[in-house]
Write an enzyme that holds these catalytic residues in place. Structure first.
Site, PDB file in Angstrom:
ATOM      1  N   LYS A  25      -1.057   5.182 -76.822  1.00 38.73           N
ATOM      2  CA  LYS A  25      -1.102   5.879 -78.097  1.00 38.73           C
ATOM      3  C   LYS A  25      -2.536   5.856 -78.605  1.00 38.73           C
ATOM      4  O   LYS A  25      -3.188   4.807 -78.603  1.00 38.73           O
ATOM      5  CB  LYS A  25      -0.164   5.231 -79.121  1.00 38.73           C
ATOM      6  N   LYS A  85      -2.249   0.784 -78.123  1.00 39.05           N
ATOM      7  CA  LYS A  85      -2.745   1.781 -79.073  1.00 39.05           C
ATOM      8  C   LYS A  85      -4.191   1.454 -79.431  1.00 39.05           C
ATOM      9  O   LYS A  85      -4.550   0.283 -79.582  1.00 39.05           O
ATOM     10  CB  LYS A  85      -1.849   1.772 -80.314  1.00 39.05           C
ATOM     11  N   ASP A 119       4.779  -0.714 -84.783  1.00 39.35           N
ATOM     12  CA  ASP A 119       3.371  -0.764 -84.385  1.00 39.35           C
ATOM     13  C   ASP A 119       2.761  -2.027 -84.977  1.00 39.35           C
ATOM     14  O   ASP A 119       2.699  -2.163 -86.208  1.00 39.35           O
ATOM     15  CB  ASP A 119       2.603   0.463 -84.900  1.00 39.35           C
TER      16      ASP A 119
END
Length: 227
Positions: free
Chosen positions: A187, A158, A96
């Protein structure tokens, strides 16, 4: 979407990413993730060796994630590449990364895309999720950031790190879902505090949630209490 004890785990990326996170906190997270068959667990790079040792054989059934450029996204591309390479060498399954918000807001999308593309290349085929940090972005910038991330080859976009004042909201998730239109996954992280919000976001297209341990315990209990 109705969450149950048998299906909630696959949506959860549990994290222990606070400045004062201890090994006891990480162990608690690992135990919770294994108990509920969560998708992945995230810690800072320095804590990965401890987490791997603590998990032992349980590691085989649990995804391991690492963070790059966390939490501001403003380190150099070279530094992000080195962070990614170290994470891959340590054995992480997912990365991430935080996009360079400053470059985006300064009107330099080419630099943002090159930054992300370099991390995707360094990840060597491991899934990369790009954290937009939506709190600091207008709707137009959120849409632009999604397009840039897709062009750079990411697997997910995300909403946030969880460190900004706000993160995932239904409006932001809906905008992201509309923009990506199935070209990458979603996400949600930052501000997701209850099962009802998770269910509403799943209906919008979210497939992963970044959740801290205390919040995860509360959400999991609500699912269990509901039968």
């Amino acid at each position: 979407m109705r969450l149950t004890g048998s299906n909630i785990g696959k949506y959860l990326d549990l994290s222990a990413l606070k400045t004062d996170t201890t090994h006891a906190d990480i162990a608690r997270m690992a135990d919770l993730a294994c108990q509920h068959r969560c998708a992945c667990v995230f810690v800072f790079t320095a804590h990965i060796p401890f987490l791997l040792e603590y998990l032992g054989p349980r590691r085989q059934s649990l995804g391991l994630g690492g963070v790059v450029g966390f939490p501001t996204g403003s380190c150099s591309t070279g530094m992000k590449v080195k962070q990614t390479q170290e994470l891959i060498e340590l054995g992480v399954d997912e990365v991430d990364m935080v996009q360079n918000v400053s470059w985006l807001k300064s009107g330099n999308p080419a630099a943002v895309e090159a930054d992300i593309r370099a991390v995707v290349a360094a990840a060597g085929g491991k899934p990369v999720k790009v954290i937009l940090e939506c709190h600091y972005l207008s709707d137009a910038e959120i849409a632009e950031a999604c397009e840039i991330a897709i062009a750079a080859g990411v697997d997910y976009v995300k909403t946030g790190t969880g460190w900004a004042p706000t993160g995932a909201t239904l409006d932001r998730v809906a905008l992201m879902a509309e923009t990506v239109a199935g070209r990458c996954k979603l996400k949600a992280a930052g501000g997701v505090r209850d099962r009802q919000t998770m269910e509403a976001m799943i209906d919008l297209g979210v497939t992963r949630f970044g959740i801290g341990v205390d919040t995860a315990v509360s959400i999991l209990k609500s699912v269990e209490d509901d039968g």
